[in-house]
Write a protein that holds these residues in place. Structure first.
Motif, PDB file in Angstrom:
ATOM      1  N   SER A 105       0.867  -1.271   0.095  1.00 53.75           N
ATOM      2  CA  SER A 105       0.012  -0.001  -0.188  1.00 53.75           C
ATOM      3  C   SER A 105       0.992   1.183  -0.045  1.00 53.75           C
ATOM      4  O   SER A 105       0.589   2.429  -0.716  1.00 53.75           O
ATOM      5  CB  SER A 105      -0.962   0.097   1.185  1.00 53.75           C
ATOM      6  OG  SER A 105      -1.838  -1.088   1.089  1.00 53.75           O
ATOM      7  N   ARG A 112      -8.296  -5.138  -1.617  1.00 55.78           N
ATOM      8  CA  ARG A 112      -8.393  -4.057  -0.804  1.00 55.78           C
ATOM      9  C   ARG A 112      -7.206  -3.095  -1.146  1.00 55.78           C
ATOM     10  O   ARG A 112      -6.662  -2.348  -0.322  1.00 55.78           O
ATOM     11  CB  ARG A 112      -7.958  -4.685   0.757  1.00 55.78           C
ATOM     12  CG  ARG A 112      -9.334  -5.349   1.231  1.00 55.78           C
ATOM     13  CD  ARG A 112      -9.165  -5.746   2.685  1.00 55.78           C
ATOM     14  NE  ARG A 112      -8.229  -6.721   2.911  1.00 55.78           N
ATOM     15  CZ  ARG A 112      -7.971  -7.453   4.067  1.00 55.78           C
ATOM     16  NH1 ARG A 112      -8.573  -7.016   5.051  1.00 55.78           N
ATOM     17  NH2 ARG A 112      -6.975  -8.452   4.041  1.00 55.78           N
ATOM     18  N   THR A 113      -6.396  -3.513  -2.031  1.00 57.31           N
ATOM     19  CA  THR A 113      -5.306  -2.728  -2.575  1.00 57.31           C
ATOM     20  C   THR A 113      -5.700  -2.092  -4.276  1.00 57.31           C
ATOM     21  O   THR A 113      -4.993  -0.747  -4.174  1.00 57.31           O
ATOM     22  CB  THR A 113      -4.036  -3.778  -2.783  1.00 57.31           C
ATOM     23  OG1 THR A 113      -3.801  -4.268  -1.673  1.00 57.31           O
ATOM     24  CG2 THR A 113      -2.843  -2.971  -3.449  1.00 57.31           C
ATOM     25  N   ARG A 170     -10.397   0.502   1.552  1.00 60.00           N
ATOM     26  CA  ARG A 170      -8.539   0.178   1.287  1.00 60.00           C
ATOM     27  C   ARG A 170      -8.068   1.032   2.683  1.00 60.00           C
ATOM     28  O   ARG A 170      -7.474   0.627   3.322  1.00 60.00           O
ATOM     29  CB  ARG A 170      -8.202   0.804   0.075  1.00 60.00           C
ATOM     30  CG  ARG A 170      -6.736   0.462   0.144  1.00 60.00           C
ATOM     31  CD  ARG A 170      -6.309   0.551  -1.471  1.00 60.00           C
ATOM     32  NE  ARG A 170      -6.453   1.778  -2.149  1.00 60.00           N
ATOM     33  CZ  ARG A 170      -7.370   2.009  -3.089  1.00 60.00           C
ATOM     34  NH1 ARG A 170      -8.041   0.805  -3.558  1.00 60.00           N
ATOM     35  NH2 ARG A 170      -7.392   3.124  -3.818  1.00 60.00           N
TER      36      ARG A 170
END
Length: 330
Positions: free
Chosen positions: A133, A163-164, A265
């Protein structure tokens, strides 16, 4: 000697100007969890949020790197800049990335509009590295229009890419049992676009039909995005134009979804930071001997795990003033 805050801010300025060596140094800081990484990301944060993040995931050997290489060529042909974080397994000896996707994307090595970085998982599960991230944030702040995140080969439970990235592309290959893997809920539900790569092989139509049959079991609301199932041959470039068109269509139709996903995210990243920092505080607050004693109490049935965990939590979370008062009383 660690860089001063002024030097970190200077590095941030160079990253924002897109200087490749500074971008590489910044990613090294976040990957190595240097203390300088925190003020660096704090400085860069206001410059992030413009890049479109494309996650490319799938089982080992599906041709993800070759496909990303083709997508880079395509987006560069349209005047866009690109960054790539290629997550590889870790070397058991050095802890570094052992596949080196930069080798497989070497055609872009001399292109100033492309920055490619291999990153080791270092034991982190979920298909991406812990520092992914922040590395993406560095590329975003450096002005890259599109950032590709290629995961290490994943199974059905390694789904952190959702989630990225703003859009998740699941790459499958015929003849390797991927049609069965795709039907398993975990990995199938993360994909916004399905790709059957190496479509010149026998079984590509069967793999696409299996994915289509699984998707037909899902219920979609009116206007909801229905993941397309595309066929590509990454080595020749066949089907790559259609894949990028699908990415653009998803981006154009999913503005609300993009905002929601980016919120999720950031929430996941915040939770990850808090968990990591809490564990670091726990390790500082409870000496090793007491950890061992806690485990012994559980093994001997002198206490149950929940009671021991509650006691440790109480100790870890007490304020410094409480700790000083306890030492004074003793």
């Amino acid at each position: 000697m660690a860089p001063s805050r002024d030097l970190v801010f200077e590095l941030a300025g160079r990253v924002v100007r897109g200087e490749p060596r500074s971008v590489a140094r910044a990613i090294s800081l976040v990957e190595n969890e240097s203390p300088d990484a925190i003020p660096l990301i704090q400085r860069l944060h206001e410059k992030t949020g413009r890049a479109y993040l494309v996650g490319v995931t799938g089982p080992p050997g599906a041709g993800k790197s070759t496909l990303v290489d083709r997508l880079i060529t395509l987006v560069r042909g349209r005047g866009l800049t690109a960054g790539v974080i290629a997550v590889d397994p870790s070397s058991p000896f050095t802890g570094g990335a052992i596949l080196g996707d930069r080798v497989r994307m070497s055609a872009h090595a001399s292109d100033d509009g492309v920055f490619i970085r291999s990153m080791a998982t270092r034991g982190h599960l979920g298909g991406v590295a812990r520092a992914t991230s922040d590395a993406v944030a560095v590329l975003d702040a450096s002005g890259k229009d599109v950032v590709f995140v290629e995961t290490v080969g994943v199974g059905q439970d390694e789904v952190d890419i959702v989630r990225t990235a703003d859009v998740s592309v699941l790459v499958l290959v015929p003849g390797a049992g991927d049609d069965v893997q795709a039907i398993k809920a975990g990995i199938m539900e993360i994909a916004d676009i399905f790709v059957v790569n190496k479509a010149d092989r026998d079984g590509s139509e069967r793999a696409a039909e299996a994915v289509g049959a699984a998707l037909s079991l899902r219920t979609y609301a009116a206007g909801e995005w229905r993941p397309p199932i595309l066929k590509t041959e990454a080595t020749s470039g066949a089907g790559v134009d259609a894949l990028w068109a699908a990415v653009e269509q998803f981006r154009d139709r999913a503005d609300d979804g993009r905002t929601r996903r980016r919120r999720e995210r950031q929430q996941a990243h915040l939770r990850d930071l808090l968990v990591r920092w809490f564990l670091q505080r726990a390790e500082r607050s409870v000496p090793n001997g007491e950890w061992e004693n806690a485990v012994d109490r559980i093994l001997s049935h002198a206490a149950d795990p929940y009671t021991v965990a509650t006691e440790l939590m109480s100790r870890i979370c007490r304020s410094p003033d409480d700790a000083r008062a306890e030492r004074t009383q003793s």
